[in-house]
Design an enzyme around this catalytic site. Structure first.
Site, PDB file in Angstrom:
ATOM      1  N   ARG A 252      15.971  -2.014  -5.269  1.00  0.00           N
ATOM      2  CA  ARG A 252      14.799  -2.376  -5.709  1.00  0.00           C
ATOM      3  C   ARG A 252      14.451  -2.304  -7.131  1.00  0.00           C
ATOM      4  O   ARG A 252      14.733  -1.661  -8.006  1.00  0.00           O
ATOM      5  CB  ARG A 252      13.840  -0.939  -5.124  1.00  0.00           C
ATOM      6  CG  ARG A 252      14.221  -0.618  -3.502  1.00  0.00           C
ATOM      7  CD  ARG A 252      12.925  -0.033  -3.012  1.00  0.00           C
ATOM      8  NE  ARG A 252      13.185  -0.433  -1.385  1.00  0.00           N
ATOM      9  CZ  ARG A 252      13.870   0.670  -0.856  1.00  0.00           C
ATOM     10  NH1 ARG A 252      14.240   1.705  -1.355  1.00  0.00           N
ATOM     11  NH2 ARG A 252      13.802   0.585   0.471  1.00  0.00           N
TER      12      ARG A 252
ATOM     13  N   LYS B 249       1.995   7.607   4.131  1.00  0.00           N
ATOM     14  CA  LYS B 249       1.728   6.400   4.163  1.00  0.00           C
ATOM     15  C   LYS B 249       0.717   6.097   5.475  1.00  0.00           C
ATOM     16  O   LYS B 249       0.447   4.727   5.586  1.00  0.00           O
ATOM     17  CB  LYS B 249       2.326   5.289   3.956  1.00  0.00           C
ATOM     18  CG  LYS B 249       3.082   5.668   2.559  1.00  0.00           C
ATOM     19  CD  LYS B 249       4.363   4.533   2.003  1.00  0.00           C
ATOM     20  CE  LYS B 249       4.915   5.114   0.910  1.00  0.00           C
ATOM     21  NZ  LYS B 249       6.241   4.014   0.574  1.00  0.00           N
TER      22      LYS B 249
ATOM     23  N   ARG C 193       3.384 -10.530   6.644  1.00  0.00           N
ATOM     24  CA  ARG C 193       4.839  -9.953   6.822  1.00  0.00           C
ATOM     25  C   ARG C 193       5.150  -9.612   8.329  1.00  0.00           C
ATOM     26  O   ARG C 193       6.249  -9.262   8.647  1.00  0.00           O
ATOM     27  CB  ARG C 193       5.323  -9.161   5.768  1.00  0.00           C
ATOM     28  CG  ARG C 193       5.388  -9.577   4.443  1.00  0.00           C
ATOM     29  CD  ARG C 193       5.936 -10.998   3.970  1.00  0.00           C
ATOM     30  NE  ARG C 193       7.376 -10.257   3.491  1.00  0.00           N
ATOM     31  CZ  ARG C 193       7.372  -9.583   2.256  1.00  0.00           C
ATOM     32  NH1 ARG C 193       6.271  -9.573   1.401  1.00  0.00           N
ATOM     33  NH2 ARG C 193       8.709  -9.400   1.827  1.00  0.00           N
TER      34      ARG C 193
ATOM     35  N   HIS D  79      -2.454 -14.524  10.612  1.00  0.00           N
ATOM     36  CA  HIS D  79      -1.933 -13.274  10.184  1.00  0.00           C
ATOM     37  C   HIS D  79      -2.715 -12.475  10.742  1.00  0.00           C
ATOM     38  O   HIS D  79      -2.324 -11.236  10.206  1.00  0.00           O
ATOM     39  CB  HIS D  79      -1.842 -13.175   8.753  1.00  0.00           C
ATOM     40  CG  HIS D  79      -1.174 -14.173   8.079  1.00  0.00           C
ATOM     41  ND1 HIS D  79       0.369 -14.668   8.621  1.00  0.00           N
ATOM     42  CD2 HIS D  79      -1.431 -14.954   6.847  1.00  0.00           C
ATOM     43  CE1 HIS D  79       0.656 -15.904   7.535  1.00  0.00           C
ATOM     44  NE2 HIS D  79      -0.215 -15.902   6.819  1.00  0.00           N
TER      45      HIS D  79
ATOM     46  N   PRO E  60       0.785  -1.288  -0.086  1.00  0.00           N
ATOM     47  CA  PRO E  60      -0.288   0.056  -0.163  1.00  0.00           C
ATOM     48  C   PRO E  60       0.823   1.356  -0.173  1.00  0.00           C
ATOM     49  O   PRO E  60       1.560   1.395   0.822  1.00  0.00           O
ATOM     50  CB  PRO E  60      -0.754  -0.152   1.162  1.00  0.00           C
ATOM     51  CG  PRO E  60      -0.629  -1.678   2.063  1.00  0.00           C
ATOM     52  CD  PRO E  60       0.617  -1.872   1.059  1.00  0.00           C
ATOM     53  N   GLU E  61       0.533   2.232  -0.947  1.00  0.00           N
ATOM     54  CA  GLU E  61       1.162   3.365  -0.969  1.00  0.00           C
ATOM     55  C   GLU E  61       0.183   4.671  -0.854  1.00  0.00           C
ATOM     56  O   GLU E  61      -0.897   4.073  -0.714  1.00  0.00           O
ATOM     57  CB  GLU E  61       1.876   3.792  -2.532  1.00  0.00           C
ATOM     58  CG  GLU E  61       2.996   2.529  -2.641  1.00  0.00           C
ATOM     59  CD  GLU E  61       3.644   2.824  -4.205  1.00  0.00           C
ATOM     60  OE1 GLU E  61       3.856   3.656  -4.442  1.00  0.00           O
ATOM     61  OE2 GLU E  61       4.070   1.497  -4.690  1.00  0.00           O
TER      62      GLU E  61
END
Length: 274
Positions: free
Chosen positions: A262, A58, A110, A91, A2-3
């Site tokens: 990246r 963000k 994560r 999760h 998500p940005e």
DNA sequence: ATAAACGCCTGGCGGC
DNA sequence: TGCCGCCAGGCGTTTA
């Protein structure tokens, strides 16, 4: 990942569903995500009502009765709204139980996401928000601001776009798209950007991010909106994830390189300029 | 001061 | 089919 456009989409969805709800219990299943003592986190939140949800860069900012809770989704954070009786799934690391027996569930494969608790006095004075640069649509974001920050720096254009201390909210997808819009190679050293380039950086950031916000963000990789809204900006990506496909502008093959470690996609013809 | 490298974390994927 | 190593990547921390 998500940005800004995806976080904004989550903010709008959550706002419609949980404004006015009061927290009656908090369950934390993965402690390191909470950047304050667990006891303080739970004790503070219980009894508070969600008055509003804002966004800065963000970060989601939950304005509560007497606190501000910051939530950063990092790579794969998602929110779900469920019944308090729903079975806990894998999760799910933080659960806020409301007085109406609905819950806000934070899901993060994560475990990179973070939660901070602030007061109105410390919200913008302390980390993490005090480190953020301007919003992409802030009127103070102008050529002079960028020149001052960039003219003595050797870092690559893309690296600068990802650095939240200059312009906040841009991540890997939109950094690639902004570089393409600017017709500049992502490895361009920022001290080499002239005033026209810096002006383009601002215009392209607005163009790309506004369009992505309008379309509800991009649904790619692991990012899907938690509340059932599917972003559509992935259909308008010019370079990101298009390695080997033809540039819509010039028909050259899009390539993938590494910038600052990246994955970075570009059109070697349209973005030859650096 | 600046920049690069590292660590966090898990699922998916290619190779064998 | 199963196992292994590698990759993804935001960002705070550590090292050069």
């Amino acid at each position: 990942m998500p940005e800004l456009p995806e976080v904004e989409t989550v903010r709008l969805s959550l706002s419609k569903q949980i404004i006015g709800k009061t927290i009656k219990a908090v369950k934390v299943y993965h402690q390191p995500m909470v950047k304050t003592s667990l006891e303080h986190f739970e004790n503070q939140l219980i009894g508070q009502t969600i008055d509003a949800i804002f966004r800065r860069g963000k970060f989601l900012i939950f304005k509560l009765t007497s606190s501000y809770m910051l939530s950063h989704l990092r790579m794969e954070g998602k929110y779900f709204i469920k019944s308090a009786h729903a079975k806990k799934e894998k999760h799910e690391h933080v659960v806020f139980v409301f007085s109406d027996n609905t819950t806000l569930v934070y899901h993060d494969v994560r475990k990179f996401g973070t939660f901070h608790l602030k007061t109105s006095e410390t919200l913008f004075q302390e980390a993490p928000l005090n480190k953020l640069g301007l919003e992409y649509d802030d009127p103070q974001l102008n050529v002079a601001y960028l020149y001052e920050r960039f003219h003595h720096r050797t870092i690559a254009l893309k690296t600068a776009l990802l650095d939240q201390s200059h312009v906040s909210g841009i991540g890997n997808i939109y950094a690639d798209e902004i570089c393409f819009c600017m017709k500049k190679h992502p490895l361009t050293p920022v001290f080499d950007l002239n005033k026209k380039d810096l002006s383009n950086l601002i215009e392209c950031s607005k163009r790309v991010l506004n369009r992505a916000v309008k379309l509800g963000g991009s649904s790619i990789r692991s990012y899907t909106d938690s509340l059932g809204i599917t972003g559509r900006f992935q259909n308008e990506l010019n370079v990101h994830l298009r390695q080997g496909q033809l540039c819509y502008t010039c028909k050259e093959s899009i390539i993938k390189i590494k910038v600052g470690g990246r994955g970075t996609y570009l059109c070697p013809n349209c973005q030859a300029n650096r």
